[in-house]
Design a protein around this motif. Structure first.
Motif, PDB file in Angstrom:
ATOM      1  N   ALA A 221       0.221  -1.028  10.822  1.00  0.00           N
ATOM      2  CA  ALA A 221       1.394  -0.149  10.816  1.00  0.00           C
ATOM      3  C   ALA A 221       2.664  -0.926  10.469  1.00  0.00           C
ATOM      4  O   ALA A 221       3.490  -0.474   9.667  1.00  0.00           O
ATOM      5  CB  ALA A 221       1.536   0.535  12.168  1.00  0.00           C
ATOM      6  N   ALA A 222       2.818  -2.109  11.063  1.00  0.00           N
ATOM      7  CA  ALA A 222       4.024  -2.899  10.827  1.00  0.00           C
ATOM      8  C   ALA A 222       4.117  -3.349   9.370  1.00  0.00           C
ATOM      9  O   ALA A 222       5.185  -3.259   8.737  1.00  0.00           O
ATOM     10  CB  ALA A 222       4.038  -4.113  11.757  1.00  0.00           C
ATOM     11  N   VAL A 223       3.011  -3.818   8.820  1.00  0.00           N
ATOM     12  CA  VAL A 223       3.030  -4.302   7.438  1.00  0.00           C
ATOM     13  C   VAL A 223       3.176  -3.137   6.457  1.00  0.00           C
ATOM     14  O   VAL A 223       3.824  -3.278   5.409  1.00  0.00           O
ATOM     15  CB  VAL A 223       1.763  -5.131   7.140  1.00  0.00           C
ATOM     16  CG1 VAL A 223       1.732  -5.577   5.683  1.00  0.00           C
ATOM     17  CG2 VAL A 223       1.715  -6.359   8.043  1.00  0.00           C
ATOM     18  N   CYS A 224       2.600  -1.987   6.786  1.00  0.00           N
ATOM     19  CA  CYS A 224       2.793  -0.798   5.937  1.00  0.00           C
ATOM     20  C   CYS A 224       4.262  -0.417   5.855  1.00  0.00           C
ATOM     21  O   CYS A 224       4.780  -0.098   4.778  1.00  0.00           O
ATOM     22  CB  CYS A 224       1.977   0.379   6.479  1.00  0.00           C
ATOM     23  SG  CYS A 224       0.251   0.382   5.992  1.00  0.00           S
ATOM     24  N   VAL A 225       4.939  -0.434   6.994  1.00  0.00           N
ATOM     25  CA  VAL A 225       6.375  -0.099   7.007  1.00  0.00           C
ATOM     26  C   VAL A 225       7.154  -1.085   6.147  1.00  0.00           C
ATOM     27  O   VAL A 225       8.015  -0.698   5.345  1.00  0.00           O
ATOM     28  CB  VAL A 225       6.902  -0.094   8.458  1.00  0.00           C
ATOM     29  CG1 VAL A 225       8.426   0.011   8.475  1.00  0.00           C
ATOM     30  CG2 VAL A 225       6.283   1.052   9.245  1.00  0.00           C
ATOM     31  N   HIS A 295       4.188   0.326  -6.840  1.00  0.00           N
ATOM     32  CA  HIS A 295       3.746   0.116  -5.466  1.00  0.00           C
ATOM     33  C   HIS A 295       4.066   1.296  -4.553  1.00  0.00           C
ATOM     34  O   HIS A 295       3.421   1.456  -3.514  1.00  0.00           O
ATOM     35  CB  HIS A 295       4.376  -1.169  -4.896  1.00  0.00           C
ATOM     36  CG  HIS A 295       3.761  -2.412  -5.443  1.00  0.00           C
ATOM     37  ND1 HIS A 295       4.178  -2.999  -6.612  1.00  0.00           N
ATOM     38  CD2 HIS A 295       2.737  -3.187  -4.984  1.00  0.00           C
ATOM     39  CE1 HIS A 295       3.459  -4.081  -6.837  1.00  0.00           C
ATOM     40  NE2 HIS A 295       2.579  -4.215  -5.876  1.00  0.00           N
ATOM     41  N   ARG A 296       5.043   2.100  -4.893  1.00  0.00           N
ATOM     42  CA  ARG A 296       5.337   3.278  -4.085  1.00  0.00           C
ATOM     43  C   ARG A 296       4.165   4.259  -4.103  1.00  0.00           C
ATOM     44  O   ARG A 296       3.966   5.023  -3.151  1.00  0.00           O
ATOM     45  CB  ARG A 296       6.599   3.967  -4.595  1.00  0.00           C
ATOM     46  CG  ARG A 296       7.871   3.157  -4.388  1.00  0.00           C
ATOM     47  CD  ARG A 296       9.042   3.780  -5.100  1.00  0.00           C
ATOM     48  NE  ARG A 296       8.850   3.775  -6.548  1.00  0.00           N
ATOM     49  CZ  ARG A 296       9.721   4.263  -7.419  1.00  0.00           C
ATOM     50  NH1 ARG A 296      10.845   4.828  -6.979  1.00  0.00           N
ATOM     51  NH2 ARG A 296       9.473   4.207  -8.708  1.00  0.00           N
ATOM     52  N   ARG A 297       3.398   4.236  -5.168  1.00  0.00           N
ATOM     53  CA  ARG A 297       2.256   5.129  -5.311  1.00  0.00           C
ATOM     54  C   ARG A 297       0.940   4.405  -5.020  1.00  0.00           C
ATOM     55  O   ARG A 297       0.021   4.968  -4.439  1.00  0.00           O
ATOM     56  CB  ARG A 297       2.229   5.692  -6.739  1.00  0.00           C
ATOM     57  CG  ARG A 297       3.478   6.439  -7.128  1.00  0.00           C
ATOM     58  CD  ARG A 297       3.610   6.532  -8.668  1.00  0.00           C
ATOM     59  NE  ARG A 297       2.388   7.023  -9.261  1.00  0.00           N
ATOM     60  CZ  ARG A 297       2.035   8.309  -9.290  1.00  0.00           C
ATOM     61  NH1 ARG A 297       2.837   9.207  -8.740  1.00  0.00           N
ATOM     62  NH2 ARG A 297       0.909   8.687  -9.845  1.00  0.00           N
ATOM     63  N   MET A 298       0.887   3.152  -5.428  1.00  0.00           N
ATOM     64  CA  MET A 298      -0.370   2.414  -5.325  1.00  0.00           C
ATOM     65  C   MET A 298      -0.720   2.015  -3.906  1.00  0.00           C
ATOM     66  O   MET A 298      -1.890   2.088  -3.492  1.00  0.00           O
ATOM     67  CB  MET A 298      -0.295   1.170  -6.214  1.00  0.00           C
ATOM     68  CG  MET A 298      -1.590   0.374  -6.311  1.00  0.00           C
ATOM     69  SD  MET A 298      -1.810  -0.865  -5.009  1.00  0.00           S
ATOM     70  CE  MET A 298      -0.675  -2.118  -5.568  1.00  0.00           C
ATOM     71  N   LEU A 299       0.276   1.587  -3.115  1.00  0.00           N
ATOM     72  CA  LEU A 299      -0.019   1.073  -1.777  1.00  0.00           C
ATOM     73  C   LEU A 299      -0.675   2.112  -0.858  1.00  0.00           C
ATOM     74  O   LEU A 299      -1.655   1.791  -0.170  1.00  0.00           O
ATOM     75  CB  LEU A 299       1.254   0.517  -1.136  1.00  0.00           C
ATOM     76  CG  LEU A 299       1.776  -0.797  -1.734  1.00  0.00           C
ATOM     77  CD1 LEU A 299       3.069  -1.218  -1.045  1.00  0.00           C
ATOM     78  CD2 LEU A 299       0.741  -1.906  -1.621  1.00  0.00           C
ATOM     79  N   PRO A 300      -0.180   3.375  -0.800  1.00  0.00           N
ATOM     80  CA  PRO A 300      -0.880   4.355   0.057  1.00  0.00           C
ATOM     81  C   PRO A 300      -2.327   4.582  -0.363  1.00  0.00           C
ATOM     82  O   PRO A 300      -3.210   4.723   0.493  1.00  0.00           O
ATOM     83  CB  PRO A 300      -0.039   5.634  -0.115  1.00  0.00           C
ATOM     84  CG  PRO A 300       1.316   5.146  -0.517  1.00  0.00           C
ATOM     85  CD  PRO A 300       1.066   3.944  -1.366  1.00  0.00           C
ATOM     86  N   ILE A 301      -2.568   4.597  -1.673  1.00  0.00           N
ATOM     87  CA  ILE A 301      -3.935   4.793  -2.155  1.00  0.00           C
ATOM     88  C   ILE A 301      -4.798   3.586  -1.816  1.00  0.00           C
ATOM     89  O   ILE A 301      -5.976   3.713  -1.441  1.00  0.00           O
ATOM     90  CB  ILE A 301      -3.940   5.049  -3.675  1.00  0.00           C
ATOM     91  CG1 ILE A 301      -3.191   6.343  -3.993  1.00  0.00           C
ATOM     92  CG2 ILE A 301      -5.363   5.127  -4.206  1.00  0.00           C
ATOM     93  CD1 ILE A 301      -3.780   7.572  -3.351  1.00  0.00           C
ATOM     94  N   ALA A 302      -4.229   2.382  -1.927  1.00  0.00           N
ATOM     95  CA  ALA A 302      -4.982   1.170  -1.591  1.00  0.00           C
ATOM     96  C   ALA A 302      -5.356   1.156  -0.113  1.00  0.00           C
ATOM     97  O   ALA A 302      -6.485   0.808   0.256  1.00  0.00           O
ATOM     98  CB  ALA A 302      -4.165  -0.067  -1.952  1.00  0.00           C
ATOM     99  N   VAL A 303      -4.419   1.536   0.750  1.00  0.00           N
ATOM    100  CA  VAL A 303      -4.689   1.547   2.195  1.00  0.00           C
ATOM    101  C   VAL A 303      -5.790   2.556   2.528  1.00  0.00           C
ATOM    102  O   VAL A 303      -6.764   2.238   3.230  1.00  0.00           O
ATOM    103  CB  VAL A 303      -3.405   1.860   2.978  1.00  0.00           C
ATOM    104  CG1 VAL A 303      -3.714   2.134   4.443  1.00  0.00           C
ATOM    105  CG2 VAL A 303      -2.426   0.697   2.859  1.00  0.00           C
ATOM    106  N   LEU A 304      -5.648   3.779   2.036  1.00  0.00           N
ATOM    107  CA  LEU A 304      -6.658   4.803   2.307  1.00  0.00           C
ATOM    108  C   LEU A 304      -7.993   4.447   1.646  1.00  0.00           C
ATOM    109  O   LEU A 304      -9.059   4.626   2.236  1.00  0.00           O
ATOM    110  CB  LEU A 304      -6.169   6.165   1.802  1.00  0.00           C
ATOM    111  CG  LEU A 304      -4.980   6.775   2.550  1.00  0.00           C
ATOM    112  CD1 LEU A 304      -4.479   8.022   1.826  1.00  0.00           C
ATOM    113  CD2 LEU A 304      -5.375   7.121   3.983  1.00  0.00           C
TER     114      LEU A 304
END
Length: 356
Positions: A221-225, A295-304
């Protein structure tokens, strides 16, 4: 009205996020139904819902036995959730490390972080916790990952600046050294410890409990923020240090923050799940192929995507050779490598950044 390409792109992002979330929920229910204790898919879903929503009638009317409840809630669900957290964390760490060094091959294994965690954990297994002042295995793994990160950081600095190429070279060299230490500890320990060492080094979530979810969940959670809040700065790093500086990014400080965040996240994950490879390499590339390099689009997809990928691998690890369980690192390599090679063969390397 928004231009059609933008609408299509946004629609692809939303569709991918929804699909991954639905898939993750489906795997949670499916995982609860797989095992020696007979539990159906509807019963698995009702047990999970019954613990999340108080007062549901089926939790007290006798339709769910105590054994079924324990099998799903205490044993199957924690390992599935830990696999999801581990996959999400490793994918995010890999994406950040690739941005830090501007190299698509960067991941926790390449930069020696996982090797450092391995030395810490294997030291506890082979020497015993008492010999290390009572340090727990997960704590030793985390400390080892942190120590490796500090070492790579110091070795990679050139004239006070963190040099990406030196970071990769230092990580590879340090990782090889730490792997040699791990091998020596394994060869010189008693035979009954070797199996535990191998299972940790290859990764497993079979002994997961709900308490094991806390540290990786908080770290993720911290690194995602941090990552999502600095997504524009991450994009700036992709175009080069000079351009990023011109856009107002303190490149040296930002690289240090990202590397420490990725290393701490990796340490938190590896300390409870062992050394699971390949996730931090393949998942960020696949996310770029799906939604682009922003990265605004890629990071959520990478996490999920990382969560779903490792949850699927954990299901395979439990079922392919049942009742024997396969270490997760073997499954991720066997499943991920052919898919990764197929992506390259299909000509998607450019969009994924693999041709840099």
């Amino acid at each position: 009205m928004s231009p059609p390409p933008v609408r299509k792109s946004h629609g692809t992002l939303v569709a991918a996020q929804v699909a991954l979330l639905v898939t993750a929920l489906g795997i949670v229910v499916l995982s609860g139904a797989i095992g020696p204790t007979d539990v159906s898919l509807p019963e698995s879903a009702r047990i999970v819902a019954g613990h999340l929503v108080p007062g549901l009638p089926w939790m007290s009317d006798g339709s769910i036995t105590r054994l079924q409840d324990q099998a799903v809630w205490q044993f199957r669900l924690p390992r599935t959730l830990l696999a999801g957290l581990a996959g999400a964390g490793l994918a995010l760490a890999g994406a950040l490390m690739q941005a830090v060094v501007r190299n698509p091959l960067a991941e926790p294994y390449i930069l020696g972080v996982s090797a450092g965690a391995g030395v810490g954990a294997v030291s506890v297994i082979t020497l015993g916790s008492t010999a290390l002042a009572g340090v727990a295995l997960s704590t030793a793994a985390f400390v080892g990952a942190l120590a490796a990160t500090v070492a790579v950081y110091l070795l990679a600095r050139l004239n006070g600046v963190l040099a990406p190429t030196r970071m990769i070279l230092a990580g590879v060299a340090l990782g090889s050294l730490l792997s040699a230490v791990t091998s020596y500890l394994t060869l010189t320990t008693e035979a009954q410890n070797v199996f535990s060492v191998l299972f940790f080094l290859l990764g497993s979530v079979s002994a997961a409990a709900m308490d094991d979810l806390i540290v990786p969940a908080v770290a993720l959670a911290a690194v995602c923020v941090l990552a999502l809040g600095r997504a524009r700065a991450l994009n700036a790093l992709l175009v080069g240090d000079e351009s990023a500086t011109a856009l107002g990014v303190n490149v040296g400080r930002f690289r240090t923050q990202l590397m420490l965040a990725a290393a701490l996240l990796t340490g938190a994950v590896v300390s409870v799940s062992g050394g699971i490879g390949f996730v931090g390499l393949i998942v960020p590339h696949t996310a770029r192929i799906l939604v682009g390099a922003d990265h605004r689009r890629m990071l959520p997809i990478a996490v999920l995507g990382g969560a779903v990928f490792l949850m699927v691998c954990d299901l395979l690890a439990r079922t392919v050779a049942a009742p024997t369980e396969i270490p997760l690192g073997i499954v991720t390599a066997v499943v991920g490598a052919p898919f990764f090679l197929w992506l390259i063969r299909r000509g998607h390397a450019g969009r994924a950044g693999m041709n840099r």
